[in-house]
Structures are given as C-alpha cells and as structure tokens.
Design an enzyme around this catalytic site. Structure first.
Site, PDB file in Angstrom:
ATOM      1  CB  THR A  48      -7.695  28.316  83.233  1.00  8.98           C
ATOM      2  OG1 THR A  48      -7.420  28.494  81.836  1.00  8.98           O
ATOM      3  CG2 THR A  48      -6.769  27.260  83.792  1.00  8.98           C
ATOM      4  CE1 TYR A 136     -10.720  34.112  77.157  1.00  7.66           C
ATOM      5  CE2 TYR A 136     -11.975  33.986  79.197  1.00  7.66           C
ATOM      6  CZ  TYR A 136     -11.227  33.371  78.211  1.00  7.66           C
ATOM      7  OH  TYR A 136     -10.976  32.012  78.283  1.00  7.66           O
ATOM      8  CE  LYS A 164      -6.811  33.761  77.702  1.00  8.50           C
ATOM      9  NZ  LYS A 164      -7.467  32.961  78.761  1.00  8.50           N
TER      10      LYS A 164
END
Length: 298
Positions: A48, A136, A164
C-alpha cells in the site's frame, strides 16, 4: 514467540508532494486521521505504501516519518523487505534505530527462495535487530507459498513472531490459528476476509481500508474481536464489505489513495509507472464510502 499484537493495524500509503517527494506533513496528516479514528497500529512501507517505487533513502525516510508522527501512541511495524539480505538488514536496522516497534518483511520477490534460504534470510535479520518481525505472506507477488507447518517453523527458528496473510487461503489461515499459534501469530491481510478472520479468533489484522475508514474498522474489531458480538459485526460488515470488494477490484494503493482524497486526507498521487484511480470509478467509490458512514468531502 513473545510479541502479540492486538487490534487493527492500518496498511498506510506513502504520501507524495506535487513535486513527487515523500511528504512528511502528509504522513503526519495520515497518522492523525487513522489514530484519531481509533485504529491500533500502523504498517508503513508495504504494498500500500508503494515501496517498490521508492529509493532506499526514501524508504528509510518514510518509515522514520511514520514512527515520529505516531509518537509512541500505537505500534509501528515498518516495511523493510528487499531483494537482498544485506539491504533488508540495512532497512531493518534503520527502522529499529528510528524507534519502530517491529518490521514487516516480504520475501525476496524476483527469484523465489527455497524454505531453508528463507530461514537463513529471516535468521540474518533476526540476529541484526532486537525487535519482532512480521512475515509478509503475499504469494501472488513473491512466488513463495509456505504451508501452515512451515509458517510455524519459521516462527520457531527465527525472530518472526507473526505473519500478515495476503494469500487469501482461509483454510490455511485457520490451520495456523488452530495448530501453530504457539509459534506464530496469524494476522489477516486480505480485506474481504477481515470479518471471517476475526470470527475465527484472530486477535489482530493489517487492513488497508482502515486508512480510509478508521472509525468504522475499529468499530468492527471492537464488536467481533473484543465483544464477540457477531450480530453487530454483521451489520457493520454489510457496508464495509463492498468497500473492501472495491479496493480489491482495482490497483490497491491507487484505490486507497483515491479513498483518502474522498474523505479529505490528501495523500498525493501515485508514483510511476502506476496511475491514480480513474475518474470513471470515483462516483461509485463515493457512494460506497458514504454508505459506510464516511463524510465524503471531495
């Protein structure tokens, strides 16, 4: 595993000035909007945050600016993943020196490393820093797909304390929650699976929509993750789910930045080669955000 996260951590953008530079004032505005809305933590420097378009110095500067703006009010897990172990260590050390509470590290994403290479990579970072590491998991981008057992082993053998999950495999996510919780904490990172993950018992998540709609996302976590009120959670999810579906239907960072502009928090434009969300999509987005309770100002 020692560190445990609770609540919603917002996956945040990297604001740019009109000249295309990292905007420190814009970062401060993002932080006030997000933490003021009740969100529990921040994750800069991820997908992001357009990290693949930033120089090494810009990545350090953006992570540092988020840590400074948070000022200890909420944990900051700084994105520090890179193509080499050396660069990942450098970014991670800088984030720790800046005061980050942890780092989020994506696996090297050009040549997919094998599992033992991943262990060595994350192990080297673990030896270089003293703060927790968030793995991640984004296999569509990295080509790295770990089993639930391998995720647990990663937690046992390195400084990785949580991951995540932006893989979208809800069955595997549940398997980690049930069978590997002693070794690694599972955090949902797939927007449209947020409700399910909390209903399954996940105590934290990393959520891009929380950058746009912090109060609504915090309310959902309170209802489902804290109070266990699934009926209230379903009512909140009815309007949040369409927003999540919209975000996942477009270039994600561009959609997040568009949403921020629509709620009056200007993040600047995307950095090339990526483009801002097309004008033809904005009316639909305005309608979805307003239905979710946002004060749309643009």
């Amino acid at each position: 595993m020692t560190a445990q996260l609770n609540g919603i951590l917002a996956a945040v953008v990297t604001p740019f000035t009109p000249e295309g530079e990292v905007d420190r004032a814009g970062i401060a505005a993002q932080v006030e909007h997000i933490l003021g809305g009740g969100i529990h933590g921040l994750v800069p420097g991820g997908s992001t945050g357009e990290f693949t378009t930033l120089t090494l110095d810009e990545r350090k500067a953006a992570n540092r600016a988020y840590v400074e703006a948070a000022a200890g009010r909420a944990p900051v897990y700084a994105g520090t993943g890179a193509l080499s172990t050396t660069e990942t260590v450098e970014l991670s050390r800088d984030a720790e020196a800046a005061g980050a509470d942890g780092v989020m590290i994506v696996p090297p994403f050009y040549d997919a490393p094998g599992f033992e290479e991943l262990i060595a990579h994350y192990g080297a970072v673990s030896e270089a820093i003293g703060i927790p590491i968030m793995y991640y998991n984004i296999p569509d981008a990295t080509g790295v797909e770990l089993t639930a057992e391998q995720l647990g082993e990663l937690g046992r053998r390195t400084g990785v304390t949580c991951y995540k999950d932006t893989g979208g495999d809800n069955v595997k996510f549940n398997k980690v929650l049930v069978e590997q919780a002693e070794h690694i904490q599972a955090l949902n990172g797939w927007d449209t699976l947020t409700f399910q993950s909390m209903a399954l018992g996940a105590t934290a998540g990393v959520w891009g929509a929380a950058s746009i709609l912090p109060r609504q996302c915090a309310d959902l976590y309170e209802a489902v993750g804290v109070q266990g009120d699934l009926a209230r959670g379903r009512e909140l999810w009815k309007t949040l789910a369409p927003v999540c579906e919209f975000l996942e239907s477009h270039t994600y960072a561009a959609a997040i930045k568009a949403g921020l502009r629509l709620v009056g928090v200007n993040p600047g434009s995307m950095r090339g080669p990526f483009r801002d969300l097309g004008e033809e999509h904005l009316d639909e987005f305005r309608t979805l955000l307003a239905a979710a309770g946002a004060e749309v100002t643009a």
